[in-house]
Design an enzyme around this catalytic site. Structure first.
Site, PDB file in Angstrom:
ATOM      1  N   LYS A 133     -13.859   3.122  15.316  1.00 61.33           N
ATOM      2  CA  LYS A 133     -14.012   2.694  13.912  1.00 61.33           C
ATOM      3  C   LYS A 133     -13.118   1.479  13.643  1.00 61.33           C
ATOM      4  O   LYS A 133     -13.560   0.486  13.053  1.00 61.33           O
ATOM      5  CB  LYS A 133     -13.677   3.839  12.952  1.00 61.33           C
ATOM      6  CG  LYS A 133     -13.893   3.420  11.500  1.00 61.33           C
ATOM      7  CD  LYS A 133     -13.413   4.396  10.464  1.00 61.33           C
ATOM      8  CE  LYS A 133     -13.354   3.685   9.110  1.00 61.33           C
ATOM      9  NZ  LYS A 133     -12.687   4.456   8.074  1.00 61.33           N
ATOM     10  N   THR A 158       0.838  -1.196   0.000  1.00 61.11           N
ATOM     11  CA  THR A 158       0.000   0.000   0.000  1.00 61.11           C
ATOM     12  C   THR A 158       0.873   1.245   0.000  1.00 61.11           C
ATOM     13  O   THR A 158       2.009   1.211   0.478  1.00 61.11           O
ATOM     14  CB  THR A 158      -0.933   0.038   1.233  1.00 61.11           C
ATOM     15  OG1 THR A 158      -1.803   1.159   1.123  1.00 61.11           O
ATOM     16  CG2 THR A 158      -0.172   0.130   2.535  1.00 61.11           C
ATOM     17  N   ASP A 211      -8.048  -4.810  -0.426  1.00 61.48           N
ATOM     18  CA  ASP A 211      -8.918  -4.062  -1.333  1.00 61.48           C
ATOM     19  C   ASP A 211     -10.303  -4.001  -0.695  1.00 61.48           C
ATOM     20  O   ASP A 211     -10.764  -4.985  -0.112  1.00 61.48           O
ATOM     21  CB  ASP A 211      -8.988  -4.737  -2.707  1.00 61.48           C
ATOM     22  CG  ASP A 211      -9.399  -3.733  -3.786  1.00 61.48           C
ATOM     23  OD1 ASP A 211      -8.877  -2.608  -3.783  1.00 61.48           O
ATOM     24  OD2 ASP A 211     -10.247  -4.073  -4.622  1.00 61.48           O
ATOM     25  N   PHE A 228     -12.434   9.092   6.164  1.00 67.18           N
ATOM     26  CA  PHE A 228     -12.155   9.363   4.750  1.00 67.18           C
ATOM     27  C   PHE A 228     -13.194   8.644   3.900  1.00 67.18           C
ATOM     28  O   PHE A 228     -14.042   7.918   4.413  1.00 67.18           O
ATOM     29  CB  PHE A 228     -10.727   8.915   4.386  1.00 67.18           C
ATOM     30  CG  PHE A 228     -10.542   7.418   4.378  1.00 67.18           C
ATOM     31  CD1 PHE A 228     -10.376   6.710   5.549  1.00 67.18           C
ATOM     32  CD2 PHE A 228     -10.535   6.709   3.172  1.00 67.18           C
ATOM     33  CE1 PHE A 228     -10.219   5.324   5.546  1.00 67.18           C
ATOM     34  CE2 PHE A 228     -10.369   5.332   3.147  1.00 67.18           C
ATOM     35  CZ  PHE A 228     -10.213   4.638   4.339  1.00 67.18           C
ATOM     36  N   ARG A 248     -11.861  -3.262   7.595  1.00 70.87           N
ATOM     37  CA  ARG A 248     -10.408  -3.488   7.524  1.00 70.87           C
ATOM     38  C   ARG A 248      -9.871  -3.988   8.861  1.00 70.87           C
ATOM     39  O   ARG A 248      -9.045  -4.882   8.906  1.00 70.87           O
ATOM     40  CB  ARG A 248      -9.693  -2.195   7.107  1.00 70.87           C
ATOM     41  CG  ARG A 248      -8.368  -2.430   6.411  1.00 70.87           C
ATOM     42  CD  ARG A 248      -7.834  -1.197   5.732  1.00 70.87           C
ATOM     43  NE  ARG A 248      -8.391   0.027   6.262  1.00 70.87           N
ATOM     44  CZ  ARG A 248      -9.363   0.722   5.657  1.00 70.87           C
ATOM     45  NH1 ARG A 248      -9.815   0.371   4.493  1.00 70.87           N
ATOM     46  NH2 ARG A 248      -9.867   1.799   6.229  1.00 70.87           N
ATOM     47  N   HIS A 260      -2.171   5.936   6.246  1.00 66.27           N
ATOM     48  CA  HIS A 260      -3.232   5.682   7.222  1.00 66.27           C
ATOM     49  C   HIS A 260      -3.439   4.172   7.409  1.00 66.27           C
ATOM     50  O   HIS A 260      -3.528   3.666   8.521  1.00 66.27           O
ATOM     51  CB  HIS A 260      -4.511   6.375   6.732  1.00 66.27           C
ATOM     52  CG  HIS A 260      -5.770   5.917   7.398  1.00 66.27           C
ATOM     53  ND1 HIS A 260      -6.251   6.501   8.538  1.00 66.27           N
ATOM     54  CD2 HIS A 260      -6.631   4.930   7.096  1.00 66.27           C
ATOM     55  CE1 HIS A 260      -7.361   5.890   8.904  1.00 66.27           C
ATOM     56  NE2 HIS A 260      -7.617   4.935   8.036  1.00 66.27           N
ATOM     57  N   LYS A 261      -3.457   3.443   6.265  1.00 67.00           N
ATOM     58  CA  LYS A 261      -3.631   1.982   6.334  1.00 67.00           C
ATOM     59  C   LYS A 261      -2.421   1.308   6.977  1.00 67.00           C
ATOM     60  O   LYS A 261      -2.564   0.337   7.714  1.00 67.00           O
ATOM     61  CB  LYS A 261      -3.794   1.397   4.931  1.00 67.00           C
ATOM     62  CG  LYS A 261      -5.123   1.655   4.296  1.00 67.00           C
ATOM     63  CD  LYS A 261      -5.186   0.843   3.025  1.00 67.00           C
ATOM     64  CE  LYS A 261      -6.393   1.142   2.197  1.00 67.00           C
ATOM     65  NZ  LYS A 261      -6.371   0.400   0.949  1.00 67.00           N
ATOM     66  N   ASP A 313     -17.050   7.571   4.638  1.00 65.92           N
ATOM     67  CA  ASP A 313     -17.335   7.588   6.082  1.00 65.92           C
ATOM     68  C   ASP A 313     -18.510   8.492   6.492  1.00 65.92           C
ATOM     69  O   ASP A 313     -19.322   8.089   7.329  1.00 65.92           O
ATOM     70  CB  ASP A 313     -16.088   7.984   6.875  1.00 65.92           C
ATOM     71  CG  ASP A 313     -15.151   6.796   7.105  1.00 65.92           C
ATOM     72  OD1 ASP A 313     -15.548   5.664   6.786  1.00 65.92           O
ATOM     73  OD2 ASP A 313     -14.040   7.015   7.607  1.00 65.92           O
TER      74      ASP A 313
HETATM   75  P1  IMP Z   1      -9.291   0.722  -0.951  1.00 69.65           P
HETATM   76  O1  IMP Z   1      -9.346  -0.526  -1.720  1.00 69.65           O
HETATM   77  O2  IMP Z   1      -9.035   0.504   0.517  1.00 69.65           O
HETATM   78  O3  IMP Z   1      -8.392   1.781  -1.533  1.00 69.65           O
HETATM   79  O4  IMP Z   1     -10.758   1.328  -0.968  1.00 69.65           O
HETATM   80  C1  IMP Z   1     -11.438   1.674  -2.149  1.00 69.65           C
HETATM   81  C2  IMP Z   1     -12.358   2.845  -1.859  1.00 69.65           C
HETATM   82  O5  IMP Z   1     -13.321   2.433  -0.882  1.00 69.65           O
HETATM   83  C3  IMP Z   1     -11.656   4.055  -1.278  1.00 69.65           C
HETATM   84  O6  IMP Z   1     -11.275   4.964  -2.253  1.00 69.65           O
HETATM   85  C4  IMP Z   1     -12.702   4.656  -0.381  1.00 69.65           C
HETATM   86  O7  IMP Z   1     -13.500   5.528  -1.120  1.00 69.65           O
HETATM   87  C5  IMP Z   1     -13.548   3.477   0.041  1.00 69.65           C
HETATM   88  N1  IMP Z   1     -13.183   3.045   1.398  1.00 69.65           N
HETATM   89  C6  IMP Z   1     -12.332   2.049   1.751  1.00 69.65           C
HETATM   90  N2  IMP Z   1     -12.265   1.936   3.080  1.00 69.65           N
HETATM   91  C7  IMP Z   1     -13.078   2.902   3.571  1.00 69.65           C
HETATM   92  C8  IMP Z   1     -13.424   3.295   4.893  1.00 69.65           C
HETATM   93  O8  IMP Z   1     -12.946   2.769   5.913  1.00 69.65           O
HETATM   94  N3  IMP Z   1     -14.313   4.314   4.989  1.00 69.65           N
HETATM   95  C9  IMP Z   1     -14.850   4.933   3.920  1.00 69.65           C
HETATM   96  N4  IMP Z   1     -14.544   4.627   2.679  1.00 69.65           N
HETATM   97  C10 IMP Z   1     -13.671   3.607   2.498  1.00 69.65           C
END
Ligand code: IMP
Length: 199
Positions: free
Chosen positions: A173, A9, A70, A150, A179, A13-14, A153
């Site tokens: 959260k 990644t 993902d 973010f 996650r 934050h992650k 949310d």
């Molecule tokens: P990613 O695969 O973690 O990058 O997530 C894909 C998309 O899902 C991101 O661009 C966010 O818009 C949304 N997303 C992922 N995790 C969260 C979260 O914990 N809260 C809100 N939106 C999330």
């Protein structure tokens, strides 16, 4: 010595979240920590496919044990969209505000508001692949509430709670999030594996 894993990644934050959950057990580094400045591809049609593609890419670069995640927001009344397209729902600019507005617009006047976040983690350990999943069920609010967190949310309220994710302290959260759950499933697996490494 702790076993080291590369987390595929570029999101600080992650990375912090993963270190908070797994850091007592294993060392976690990012591709950037190892000097990689390139992209990590995610071009598949499923969360599982993307998580595996990212983990395989990083495994190909470093030959190291690694994992990738993902996430998708799955809204029942929208046929589980935006799903794997969550980051780009309103276009390639990946604008979180535009994505959120699009969901709210499509949900105008819709009474069936159930939704969930689903996170898939792909792990490559000693060259073998494993998948883990974390889900949080909830609903789409009628208008945004709060400016913390973010992505989606502000418009997602987890079931059993009064507040949107954007109004919650990060610690709460992380405790209930998709996650957080997927990372803890990975942690339980690593805990069992660790007993094997040590024996
Ligand atoms: P990613 O695969 O973690 O990058 O997530 C894909 C998309 O899902 C991101 O661009 C966010 O818009 C949304 N997303 C992922 N995790 C969260 C979260 O914990 N809260 C809100 N939106 C999330």
């Amino acid at each position: 010595m702790k076993r080291r894993f590369v987390f595929a990644t570029g999101n600080r934050h992650k990375l912090e979240e993963a270190r908070a959950i797994l850091g007592g057990r294993v060392e976690i580094v990012s591709p950037a920590d190892l000097g990689y400045a390139g992209d990590i591809p995610e071009e598949q049609e499923t969360l599982e496919g993307n998580a595996l593609q990212k983990a395989r890419h990083v495994h190909g670069l470093f030959g190291a044990d690694c994992f990738a995640d993902d996430t998708g927001l799955e809204v029942a009344a929208l046929g589980n969209a935006p799903g794997v397209r969550s980051a780009r729902y309103a276009g390639e600019s990946r604008d979180p505000l535009a994505n959120t507005r699009k969901v709210l617009r499509l949900m105008e006047g819709v009474t069936r508001r159930e939704a969930r976040f689903r996170c898939v983690i792909a792990l490559i350990l000693d060259g073998k692949e494993y998948l883990f999943e974390g889900i949080v069920e909830g609903e789409i609010l009628e208008r945004p509430a709060g400016d913390g967190g973010f992505g989606y949310d502000p418009v997602f309220r987890p079931r059993g709670h009064e507040e949107s994710f954007a109004l919650m302290p990060a610690s709460l959260k992380n405790e209930i999030s998709h996650r957080g759950r997927a990372l803890r499933a990975l942690e339980r697996f690593l805990c069992r594996e660790e007993e094997r490494w040590r024996s």
